[in-house]
Design a protein around this motif. Structure first.
Motif, PDB file in Angstrom:
ATOM      1  N   ASP A  60       0.799  -1.225   0.000  1.00 18.54           N
ATOM      2  CA  ASP A  60       0.000   0.000   0.000  1.00 18.54           C
ATOM      3  C   ASP A  60       0.835   1.281   0.000  1.00 18.54           C
ATOM      4  O   ASP A  60       0.296   2.364  -0.277  1.00 18.54           O
ATOM      5  N   GLY A  62       3.009   2.240  -2.022  1.00 18.79           N
ATOM      6  CA  GLY A  62       3.112   2.807  -3.364  1.00 18.79           C
ATOM      7  C   GLY A  62       4.464   2.701  -4.029  1.00 18.79           C
ATOM      8  O   GLY A  62       4.617   3.125  -5.177  1.00 18.79           O
ATOM      9  N   ILE A  83      -1.258  -6.720 -12.880  1.00 21.33           N
ATOM     10  CA  ILE A  83      -1.244  -6.120 -11.539  1.00 21.33           C
ATOM     11  C   ILE A  83      -0.212  -4.998 -11.423  1.00 21.33           C
ATOM     12  O   ILE A  83       0.193  -4.632 -10.328  1.00 21.33           O
ATOM     13  N   THR A  84       0.230  -4.460 -12.563  1.00 19.28           N
ATOM     14  CA  THR A  84       1.190  -3.353 -12.529  1.00 19.28           C
ATOM     15  C   THR A  84       0.662  -2.174 -13.339  1.00 19.28           C
ATOM     16  O   THR A  84      -0.229  -2.311 -14.173  1.00 19.28           O
ATOM     17  N   GLU A  85       1.260  -1.030 -13.089  1.00 21.36           N
ATOM     18  CA  GLU A  85       0.911   0.182 -13.830  1.00 21.36           C
ATOM     19  C   GLU A  85       2.159   1.028 -14.019  1.00 21.36           C
ATOM     20  O   GLU A  85       3.168   0.850 -13.323  1.00 21.36           O
ATOM     21  N   THR A  86       2.086   1.942 -14.974  1.00 19.92           N
ATOM     22  CA  THR A  86       3.181   2.869 -15.236  1.00 19.92           C
ATOM     23  C   THR A  86       2.889   4.188 -14.536  1.00 19.92           C
ATOM     24  O   THR A  86       1.766   4.708 -14.604  1.00 19.92           O
ATOM     25  N   ARG A  87       3.887   4.717 -13.845  1.00 24.74           N
ATOM     26  CA  ARG A  87       3.746   5.997 -13.155  1.00 24.74           C
ATOM     27  C   ARG A  87       4.785   6.985 -13.670  1.00 24.74           C
ATOM     28  O   ARG A  87       5.830   6.596 -14.183  1.00 24.74           O
ATOM     29  N   TYR A  97       4.992  -0.674 -11.405  1.00 22.95           N
ATOM     30  CA  TYR A  97       4.536  -0.406 -10.047  1.00 22.95           C
ATOM     31  C   TYR A  97       3.297  -1.243  -9.733  1.00 22.95           C
ATOM     32  O   TYR A  97       2.437  -1.448 -10.578  1.00 22.95           O
ATOM     33  N   ALA A  98       3.214  -1.711  -8.493  1.00 24.58           N
ATOM     34  CA  ALA A  98       2.097  -2.563  -8.087  1.00 24.58           C
ATOM     35  C   ALA A  98       0.795  -1.779  -8.031  1.00 24.58           C
ATOM     36  O   ALA A  98       0.763  -0.612  -7.628  1.00 24.58           O
ATOM     37  N   LYS A  99      -0.286  -2.455  -8.434  1.00 27.72           N
ATOM     38  CA  LYS A  99      -1.644  -1.926  -8.293  1.00 27.72           C
ATOM     39  C   LYS A  99      -2.280  -2.664  -7.112  1.00 27.72           C
ATOM     40  O   LYS A  99      -2.719  -3.809  -7.250  1.00 27.72           O
ATOM     41  N   ALA A 102      -5.666  -4.497  -7.531  1.00 26.67           N
ATOM     42  CA  ALA A 102      -5.604  -5.667  -8.411  1.00 26.67           C
ATOM     43  C   ALA A 102      -4.954  -6.846  -7.701  1.00 26.67           C
ATOM     44  O   ALA A 102      -5.390  -7.999  -7.852  1.00 26.67           O
TER      45      ALA A 102
END
Length: 288
Positions: A60, A62, A83-87, A97-99, A102
């Motif tokens: 959590d 981030g 389960i990942t995203e781009t920041r 990066y972890a979501k 998800a």
């Protein structure tokens, strides 16, 4: 049989830092158990290495990024698919990066959440892994597995490394071996299950959420040691001294020279020091 490695009066808030903290008599463990048979030990202090609260806090906060996490969907290789995203970090896009939402959804549906390479970013686990690496003369690493109640747990698999599975919270039922040689044990919080390299093992949570830590210890092979010894020989004074004149020798003379000098080189090696060098070399290659 379970061997108690810690005194009942000993504090349980200080994490273990050495092999003896986990297995009691380290010398007996290495001479009588290591590479020979499965064994179970008990160390209340082991529960201080990591908690479920620590796991969710890392998720959590981030900053958790691949490859330091994943989920087990099928097989034993964690994946980060979905389960990942781009920041945007310092004006640049950073993937992996972890979501958290998800990840939690997959865990709730029966998948296992995995934290990889804990020795690189968790101080308590890192200190223990460093100590085990030196004492066992083995390449070492650690990963934590959170198995929600009712999940399938960890599928059957075999590692090329020796493993120390530390039960941190909850209970796990482990099956070790194949065919007629399968043994079962239930690991309670604070238990440590040692499994020699090459043994098949499978684990599932018993009735409630469970968290365990797997410390993998892979010793150099005979080939690793031979290649390292040969490499140091080729960089040594004997090889340097003949580099400009070996073409004047016959094939028989070259073979005789190599036998004599290589035998002398190997005779002067400390086997323990050679193993430690091989471990450090593999560790650097793994981090390159």
């Amino acid at each position: 049989m379970t061997i108690n490695a810690s005194s009942p009066a000993e504090e349980t808030t200080r994490a273990p830092e050495h092999l003896a903290d986990l297995v009691g008599d380290a010398e007996s463990f290495l001479s009588e158990v290591w590479g020979v048979r499965t064994a179970t030990f008990s160390c209340g202090r082991a529960k201080a290495l990591l908690s479920t609260a620590d796991v969710w806090r890392e998720l959590d906060c981030g900053s958790l990024v691949a490859p330091y996490f994943g989920v087990l969907r099928e097989g034993t290789t964690p994946t980060v698919s979905g389960i990942t995203e781009t920041r945007i970090v310092q004006t640049k896009p950073r993937p992996g990066y972890a979501k958290p939402a998800a990840v939690r959804q997959l865990v709730a549906s029966g998948h296992v959440f995995v934290l990889n390479q804990l020795e690189d970013w968790n101080g308590r686990v890192g200190a223990l892994v460093d100590s085990l690496r030196a004492q066992c003369r083995a390449q070492a690493g650690a990963a934590a597995y959170f198995c929600a109640a009712g999940s399938g747990g960890v599928p059957a698999h075999a590692d090329g490394a020796h493993t120390l599975t530390v039960q941190l919270e909850g209970r796990m039922r482990w099956s070790v071996g194949e065919g007629e040689h399968v043994s079962e044990t239930v690991a309670e919080a604070g238990d440590i299950l040692y499994v020699p390299a090459g043994q098949v093992r499978q684990g599932a949570p018993c009735g409630a959420d469970a968290l365990h830590l797997v410390i993998s210890l892979q010793q150099p092979t005979a080939r690793d040691l031979a290649e390292l010894a040969l490499a140091t020989f080729l960089k040594g004074p004997a090889a340097a001294g003949i580099a400009g004149t070996h073409h004047f020798l016959s094939l028989e003379e070259k073979v005789a020279w190599l036998r004599t000098e290589l035998r002398a080189h190997l005779a002067g090696h400390d086997r323990g020091a050679l193993a430690e060098q091989a471990v450090l070399l593999r560790q650097r290659e793994g981090r390159a």
